[in-house]
Scaffold this motif. Structure first.
Motif, PDB file in Angstrom:
ATOM      1  N   GLY A  64      36.144  88.309   9.535  1.00 28.84           N
ATOM      2  CA  GLY A  64      35.504  87.525  10.894  1.00 28.84           C
ATOM      3  C   GLY A  64      34.462  85.741  10.801  1.00 28.84           C
ATOM      4  O   GLY A  64      34.771  85.518  11.659  1.00 28.84           O
ATOM      5  N   ALA A  65      33.957  86.289   9.655  1.00 28.50           N
ATOM      6  CA  ALA A  65      32.593  85.233   9.636  1.00 28.50           C
ATOM      7  C   ALA A  65      33.792  84.370   9.097  1.00 28.50           C
ATOM      8  O   ALA A  65      33.551  83.041   9.510  1.00 28.50           O
ATOM      9  CB  ALA A  65      31.621  85.145   8.927  1.00 28.50           C
ATOM     10  N   VAL A  77      37.344  77.654  12.345  1.00 29.22           N
ATOM     11  CA  VAL A  77      38.350  77.016  13.154  1.00 29.22           C
ATOM     12  C   VAL A  77      37.381  76.253  14.273  1.00 29.22           C
ATOM     13  O   VAL A  77      37.417  75.413  15.064  1.00 29.22           O
ATOM     14  CB  VAL A  77      38.430  78.394  14.394  1.00 29.22           C
ATOM     15  CG1 VAL A  77      38.974  77.545  16.148  1.00 29.22           C
ATOM     16  CG2 VAL A  77      40.138  79.011  13.649  1.00 29.22           C
ATOM     17  N   HIS A  78      35.511  76.615  13.987  1.00 34.12           N
ATOM     18  CA  HIS A  78      34.479  75.939  14.866  1.00 34.12           C
ATOM     19  C   HIS A  78      34.358  74.950  14.264  1.00 34.12           C
ATOM     20  O   HIS A  78      32.899  74.410  14.596  1.00 34.12           O
ATOM     21  CB  HIS A  78      33.956  77.497  14.937  1.00 34.12           C
ATOM     22  CG  HIS A  78      34.829  77.944  16.200  1.00 34.12           C
ATOM     23  ND1 HIS A  78      34.676  79.305  16.125  1.00 34.12           N
ATOM     24  CD2 HIS A  78      34.992  77.675  17.743  1.00 34.12           C
ATOM     25  CE1 HIS A  78      35.756  80.365  16.667  1.00 34.12           C
ATOM     26  NE2 HIS A  78      35.676  78.653  18.225  1.00 34.12           N
ATOM     27  N   ILE A  92      42.935  82.029  12.098  1.00 41.88           N
ATOM     28  CA  ILE A  92      42.161  80.922  11.074  1.00 41.88           C
ATOM     29  C   ILE A  92      43.952  80.464  12.688  1.00 41.88           C
ATOM     30  O   ILE A  92      43.348  79.140  12.977  1.00 41.88           O
ATOM     31  CB  ILE A  92      42.947  80.868  10.245  1.00 41.88           C
ATOM     32  CG1 ILE A  92      41.021  81.515   9.520  1.00 41.88           C
ATOM     33  CG2 ILE A  92      42.703  79.470   9.876  1.00 41.88           C
ATOM     34  CD1 ILE A  92      40.903  81.347   8.353  1.00 41.88           C
ATOM     35  N   ALA A  93      44.818  80.669  12.088  1.00 40.01           N
ATOM     36  CA  ALA A  93      46.296  79.874  12.410  1.00 40.01           C
ATOM     37  C   ALA A  93      46.073  80.650  14.143  1.00 40.01           C
ATOM     38  O   ALA A  93      46.639  79.092  14.295  1.00 40.01           O
ATOM     39  CB  ALA A  93      47.281  81.128  11.553  1.00 40.01           C
ATOM     40  N   GLN A 144      45.438  77.542  19.184  1.00 41.45           N
ATOM     41  CA  GLN A 144      44.783  77.476  20.374  1.00 41.45           C
ATOM     42  C   GLN A 144      43.873  76.060  20.902  1.00 41.45           C
ATOM     43  O   GLN A 144      43.608  75.514  22.262  1.00 41.45           O
ATOM     44  CB  GLN A 144      43.538  78.459  20.778  1.00 41.45           C
ATOM     45  CG  GLN A 144      43.930  79.829  21.390  1.00 41.45           C
ATOM     46  CD  GLN A 144      43.474  81.040  20.729  1.00 41.45           C
ATOM     47  OE1 GLN A 144      42.409  80.917  21.375  1.00 41.45           O
ATOM     48  NE2 GLN A 144      43.727  81.746  21.121  1.00 41.45           N
ATOM     49  N   LYS A 145      43.171  75.725  19.518  1.00 38.18           N
ATOM     50  CA  LYS A 145      43.118  74.397  19.685  1.00 38.18           C
ATOM     51  C   LYS A 145      44.248  73.287  20.253  1.00 38.18           C
ATOM     52  O   LYS A 145      43.036  71.788  19.808  1.00 38.18           O
ATOM     53  CB  LYS A 145      41.911  74.325  18.763  1.00 38.18           C
ATOM     54  CG  LYS A 145      40.189  74.936  18.743  1.00 38.18           C
ATOM     55  CD  LYS A 145      39.399  74.021  17.994  1.00 38.18           C
ATOM     56  CE  LYS A 145      38.509  75.159  18.094  1.00 38.18           C
ATOM     57  NZ  LYS A 145      36.771  74.274  17.728  1.00 38.18           N
TER      58      LYS A 145
END
Length: 287
Positions: A232-233, A239-240, A265-266, A271-272
């Motif tokens: 999760g981390a 991504v951010h 991650i993908a 989405q970005k």
């Protein structure tokens, strides 16, 4: 071969000698050395003459034309590596909002699973391999599977040393030995090179260029840091992070938490608005 048929035919009091000859000629097309092109193969067959009442008739040669086209697919470069940032930059009209996925230290325990995940998501990537992960038949088979799934293979040295601590001859051994090992397994040498720890030398750079590999480092990566050894981390920071930008070269490793984080991650990158660079379309891979 020349075939001669002779017959004596008596017509009344006349004696005639009729001879029919047939030639068998064949022409083979030569394959050009440069770009493949349409070629023609001509096969000639000769017919034997046959007696028809008073004279022998020679049948015309029949020629069959066969068109053969040999095609070799070679992708035009769409991106090039920027040695100042180690990101990739578009050439001409290639999409700028794109990132490159790379996996180091393969094939350890999770590389095949990561390749399968990326294949399902239709995302290309480079797997940078080490020689000490190619000692057994099982490990070699893992590399074959990754390659057969269509992923690019990179050279990450034979034993993962810091090249700056080695002599030039030792550096050569680390790089060349692995390339030869990879070629013996998948039938081709690695197209990319990444030094362990990102630590290159003038000698290693020159050798990599001489060997026709694309020199590569990375833009960012986190999965070796203790706080990101969690799926999760890791997905969140990949991504951010502030370092995510057009052409970013994303570094990940053959690790359990990274394999678990890969789908998130993908999805987050998609989405970005990011697409993914095909390594085969990087300048220098298909000179």
């Amino acid at each position: 071969m020349m075939v001669i048929h002779m017959k004596w035919i008596i017509l009344g009091t006349s004696l005639a000698l009729l001879t029919a000859c047939g030639n068998d000629n064949s022409q083979a097309a030569e394959e050009p050395e440069a770009a493949p092109e349409t070629q023609q193969l001509e096969e000639s067959t000769a017919s034997n003459s046959e007696e028809v009442t008073e004279e022998s008739v020679e049948k015309p040669e029949e020629t069959e034309e066969i068109d053969t086209v040999e095609e070799i697919e070679q992708k035009e470069p769409q991106y090039r590596v920027n040695p100042a940032t180690w990101g990739v930059e578009p050439i001409a009209d290639a999409p700028a909002e794109a990132v490159l996925i790379t996996i180091d230290d393969a094939p350890d325990k999770h590389a095949v699973k990561m390749a399968e995940t990326l294949q399902q998501l239709d995302i290309p990537a480079i797997f940078f391999v080490n020689g000490h992960f190619l000692d057994t038949d099982e490990e070699k088979e893992q590399l074959r599977k990754i390659h057969d799934m269509g992923f690019a293979i990179g050279n990450h040295t034979n034993s993962h040393p810091n090249l700056k601590n080695l002599t030039e001859e030792q550096q050569r051994e680390e790089i060349i030995t692995l390339s030869e090992t990879v070629e013996s397994i998948i039938g081709e040498k690695p197209a990319f090179f990444r030094a362990p720890h990102g630590s290159n030398t003038d000698f290693s750079k020159a050798l990599v260029e001489q060997e026709g590999m694309v020199l590569m480092n990375w833009s960012y990566g986190y999965d070796w840091e203790q706080q990101y050894m969690d799926a999760g981390a890791l997905a969140d920071i990949m991504v951010h992070t502030e370092f995510l930008r057009n052409g970013a070269n994303l570094l990940m490793h053959d690790r359990e938490w990274t394999a678990e984080a890969l789908p998130a991650i993908a999805e987050g990158l998609k989405q970005k608005g990011y697409t993914f660079v095909d390594p085969d379309e990087i300048e220098g891979v298909n000179p």
